[in-house]
Structure formats: C-alpha cells, structure tokens
Design an enzyme around this catalytic site. Structure first.
Site, PDB file in Angstrom:
ATOM      1  N   GLU A 212      -2.148 -28.022  14.807  1.00 37.38           N
ATOM      2  CA  GLU A 212      -2.032 -26.183  14.708  1.00 37.38           C
ATOM      3  C   GLU A 212      -3.198 -26.337  13.901  1.00 37.38           C
ATOM      4  O   GLU A 212      -3.010 -26.597  12.513  1.00 37.38           O
ATOM      5  CB  GLU A 212      -1.010 -25.332  14.804  1.00 37.38           C
ATOM      6  CG  GLU A 212       0.078 -25.770  15.872  1.00 37.38           C
ATOM      7  CD  GLU A 212       1.597 -24.907  15.495  1.00 37.38           C
ATOM      8  OE1 GLU A 212       1.568 -23.464  16.632  1.00 37.38           O
ATOM      9  OE2 GLU A 212       2.348 -25.304  14.693  1.00 37.38           O
ATOM     10  N   ASP A 231      11.172 -26.858  13.355  1.00 34.27           N
ATOM     11  CA  ASP A 231      10.622 -26.023  14.144  1.00 34.27           C
ATOM     12  C   ASP A 231       9.659 -26.522  15.003  1.00 34.27           C
ATOM     13  O   ASP A 231       9.978 -26.318  15.851  1.00 34.27           O
ATOM     14  CB  ASP A 231       9.621 -25.279  13.428  1.00 34.27           C
ATOM     15  CG  ASP A 231       8.706 -23.974  13.781  1.00 34.27           C
ATOM     16  OD1 ASP A 231       9.609 -23.593  13.885  1.00 34.27           O
ATOM     17  OD2 ASP A 231       7.328 -24.504  14.032  1.00 34.27           O
ATOM     18  N   HIS A 236      10.283 -29.366  20.224  1.00 36.05           N
ATOM     19  CA  HIS A 236       9.253 -29.988  20.934  1.00 36.05           C
ATOM     20  C   HIS A 236       8.813 -31.391  21.140  1.00 36.05           C
ATOM     21  O   HIS A 236       8.184 -31.744  22.613  1.00 36.05           O
ATOM     22  CB  HIS A 236       8.255 -28.755  20.670  1.00 36.05           C
ATOM     23  CG  HIS A 236       8.104 -27.801  20.288  1.00 36.05           C
ATOM     24  ND1 HIS A 236       8.879 -26.764  21.821  1.00 36.05           N
ATOM     25  CD2 HIS A 236       7.735 -26.655  19.797  1.00 36.05           C
ATOM     26  CE1 HIS A 236       8.777 -25.653  21.162  1.00 36.05           C
ATOM     27  NE2 HIS A 236       8.647 -24.916  20.557  1.00 36.05           N
TER      28      HIS A 236
END
Ligand code: BG6
Length: 489
Positions: A212, A231, A236
C-alpha cells in the site's frame, strides 16, 4: 436477480467503513436493481440527527467514494429514500424498545452489520437478543479485527455464539470478495492446465504481496494496537495463501471450501522464538516521499515512539505432501513505493536447456521460469510469463514475455467492489466467502507465536523510508534462498 426486501442495520452507521465502503456498495446494488424498494437500510450511531440529515451525509459520501456515472447518478435519490437513521445507546436499554417495535419480526431477512469495535460485539448481540430482534432469519456481520490474539478472539466468538448460531455469523474478510481472488478458484479448478502442475514437483515458490502507498494517518490510534501482522497477515494474506494452497474441494459448498482452507492453516509450519529471526522481518516507515509527495514517518503520525510494525515479510511453509519444500513468501506494508497486490506462482525450470549456446551470445535469452501472476489490484488481471522467440529472420533469440489478460479489457464495465458481492451474499445467506470460527482460531494459533517471538527478542522493527519497498532485510529474506521478489517489468 433482485432480492426480496430486507432490513440491514449498520451499527457504526456514521463511521468511515460505512460511508466509504458499505453505503457505496449498497448503492451500486440498488442502481443495478438488486436491492429493491421496500428494503430498509438503517444506520445506528450515538449522535442525534434526522433521517434527512443522515441522507445528506450519505449523498456527500456517494459523490466522494462511489464513482458515480451518469446513469447511476439518477438512482441516488431513490437509494437515499431507503435510508433511516436511529440513535441508540449501546450502554443502556433506552431507545431499544422503540427500535424493536419498528424492526422486530420474522418475515424478512434482517442483517446486523457490526461496524464497531470488537469489544462491543458481545454487548450489541446481547441487546439484540434481549429486545427480541433475533429470529432464524437474522444474520450478523462482524468486521476484523476479531480480537487481538487467539484468546480474545475466542471470547468474542463465545459472546456471539451465545446469541447466534454459527450459520448466522458472517465474519467478513473483504479480500475474499475481490474479483481476482475469486478468479483464483475459477482458474485453479476450472482449467485442466494448472492443477496437474500445482505442487512441489513443479512449483518452485509462491509470493503474496499486498503493498500500500497509504500511511496510517487518522487510523493511528487503532493501528498502533494492531500492526501489520494482525491487520493484514492474520486475515487477508493467510486467506490468499489458503486459496492458493488448498486441496480441491469437492464442491462449492461453503463448508467444503472452508474445510480445505482450515487444513492449510493447520499445516503451516510454526514460527517460534527459535526460527522467527530467520523467517520474519518487521519494519516501520520513516519520513520519505510517495509519488513525489513528502510524507511523515509513522512515529510522527502517531505522535509517539512505537514498536508497532507497519511492514512485515514472512517465509511461510505448508507442511504437507503437496507443498513440501515450497516456500510461500508473504509481504505487506504501508507507505511502500507502489500500490500493488499480487500473487505470483513461480514454476520450476525446465530440466535441461537446449539454448545454452544462445545464452552465451545473447545473455537476455537466458531461460527464466514460467510465472503465473494474479494481479488483485490495481489493473486486475492475470499474466502468464513464458519464454518466446523474438520474431525476425535473425538468429534465435529468446525473451520472457507475458500472456496478458486484463479484466477490464476482457470483460469491460465497472469492477464491482468486494463489499458489493459480500453484502449480497449475507442477505442471500451464502457463507462461502466468510470465515468460519475454526479458521479464525487456526490463523491466530499461527500468528500468536510470531508475536511472542518478536516480543521476546530485543530487536525493534527495522526502519524503512516511506516510498521504498520496505527494509533491506526483506530483500535479504528471499535472496538468502537464491530468489528475488517479483517485479512486473
Ligand atoms: C483493511 C486494513 O482490512 O484492509 C487496512 O485494516 C488496509 O489497513 C485495507 O488498508 C486494505 O484493503 P484494500 O481493499 O484497499 O486492499
């Protein structure tokens, strides 16, 4: 197909997730005719405002986040008329009897979306039950973080289980709703080409990157208690790993798939104090520049020094017959050089090269391994890298070039956001793309020892400059094995 009118109640209806993701997703489903008049979308929060005030906020949010085209713009007012706002206090019963009088009943599907902190999941569930709002057609959606470790996740899951059956609980991981992620299942199991090669004998290694460019900005208070491992990796990245590594499920039935994912999670080689230094790298961004713009470091954004990681790279291994000896390199971070998420499957080299002499004259003809690259975002698509002859009458020269399938070019149209698919699945009651309790448990069982090992070691996260590709140790992690991170040339 249009869904029968339903009620969707969003706790945290004025929050970031609701305004940025949930309401734009619902809007697109309305504009496409899947959500019909008579449906009620109810936002719950603590402030006092009228339905009209709330609709105004959502009108602004849609303009900002929903990427409206001319046709869709005409549906905005119709969508807003489905929205209601109700003020509810989670810490007392006040307002609840009125709310229940308006929304209880067992004729229609009723979904409660808990877009609030996980410490409130149990509280909300209890009030829903004591005010008669839970019927067999009721479903509850919970967002991550589902706790901060295995123990707290267990407590949250217990609290939910006191009120809801497992089949009523939808633990969302929005990566599972991404088009390319679903396409992975289609590619693997809808083509005869890949599955025979999908194993250690033919695959050298797998890379999963979620990079990101954003920093943590206003999310710093949440993020600092979480860090990249909790996170992003716990949910994910591990879900992506499962979809790459799982055995073929016998059908698309939710539990058939979830059983296979669970086996992968349970086969992950534990990373503990003894091997964490070898198998993991954590980093934290310092000031730098992203896309030519100067950005502050993590500590500056947080306003304090911190040991929280904003980057993590891990060498994972799946200890079973299919994957013995095949590393899965995972990496994710904030404030990296480029926003890109992809899964790269690198195949083994041919056993014997007949092109050795060519390579002497033209080093670029050197054989490179086939790679299957699934690009999750941006520019969703699939590339298969192959060796090809350079066309022309000259001598034989080879190049590594991709067969390139861009979703936008192949299918056109707007790419639906993951939440659109997932929210409609909740209303339809299809849990295939949601995490079962035992998956969440198994993921934490692998993550917790990594955190424990980091805590036991004296090292701080390694600094990296914002706009780079993370700490150099992450490059060393893969280069030690004679491999490199994939760069899409
Ligand atoms: C969320 C994380 O789950 O996923 C965020 O909490 C992260 O930190 C986000 O930015 C990334 O999602 P996407 O869809 O933008 O890749």
């Amino acid at each position: 197909a249009p869904l029968a009118p339903f009620d969707l109640v969003i706790f945290g209806g004025t929050g970031d997730l609701a305004l940025r993701k949930l309401l734009p997703a619902l809007f697109h489903r309305y504009a496409d005719g899947q959500i019909v008049a008579g449906t009620r979308i109810v936002a719950i929060a603590r402030d006092t405002q009228s339905d009209e005030d709330y609709r105004g906020r959502v009108r602004d949010a849609l303009a900002k986040f929903a990427n409206l085209d001319a046709r869709e713009s005409q549906s905005v007012e119709g969508f807003l008329s489905l929205l209601l706002y109700r003020r509810l206090d989670l810490s007392s019963d006040s307002g609840w009897p009125e709310f229940s009088a308006e929304f209880a009943g067992d004729e229609r599907v009723r979904v409660f979306y808990l877009a609030v902190g996980p410490d409130l999941f149990g509280v909300v569930a209890d009030r829903l039950q004591s005010h008669g709002l839970v019927s067999p057609k009721t479903r509850v959606v919970v967002e991550k973080p589902l706790g901060k470790d295995g123990v707290s996740a267990d407590a949250i899951n217990d609290a939910l289980a006191r009120v809801f059956a497992e089949t009523q609980i939808f633990r969302i991981d929005h990566y599972l709703g991404k088009e390319t992620v679903q396409n992975l299942t289609a590619l693997r199991f809808g083509n005869a080409l890949f599955e025979p090669l999908w194993k250690a004998e033919h695959i050298d290694h797998v890379q999963i990157t979620v990079a990101e460019t954003v920093g943590v900005e206003s999310r710093a208070p949440y993020y600092d208690k979480s860090g990249a491992l909790r996170d992003m990796v716990q949910n994910h990245l591990l879900q992506l790993l499962c979809l790459v590594a799982m055995e073929p499920p016998s059908s698309l039935a939710a539990d058939a798939i979830r059983d296979e994912k669970l086996k992968v999670l349970r086969a992950l080689r534990p990373i503990v104090n003894g091997n964490a230094a070898q198998s993991t790298v954590r980093g934290q961004y310092k000031a730098g520049a992203v896309d030519g713009t100067a950005v502050p470091g993590y500590a500056q954004e947080l306003g304090a020094q911190s040991l929280t990681e904003t980057f993590v790279a891990i060498k994972a291994e799946v200890k079973n017959w299919r994957w013995a000896g095949v590393p899965f390199y995972l990496r994710t971070g904030k404030r990296l050089g480029e926003r890109v998420s992809e899964i790269v499957v690198t195949f083994r080299q041919v056993p014997h090269s007949i092109f050795e002499d060519l390579t002497d004259q033209d080093p670029s003809s050197r054989l490179q391994p086939n790679k299957l690259v699934l690009r999750l975002q941006p520019d969703e698509g699939v590339k298969l890298w192959l060796m090809n002859k350079v066309p022309g009458p000259g001598g034989l020269r080879l190049r590594h070039v991709p067969l390139d399938m861009s979703f936008a070019a192949a299918f056109g149209g707007r790419q639906a956001d993951a939440y659109e698919r997932l929210l409609m699945d909740v209303v339809r009651g299809n849990p295939m793309l949601f995490m079962r309790r035992d998956e969440v448990d198994a993921a934490w069982k692998w993550i917790d020892p990594i955190r424990a090992a980091w805590a036991a070691g004296a090292e701080a996260p390694r600094p990296y400059t914002a706009g780079s590709w993370g700490p150099s140790a992450a490059v060393a992690l893969i280069e030690r094995d004679g491999r490199t991170w994939h760069e899409d040339a």
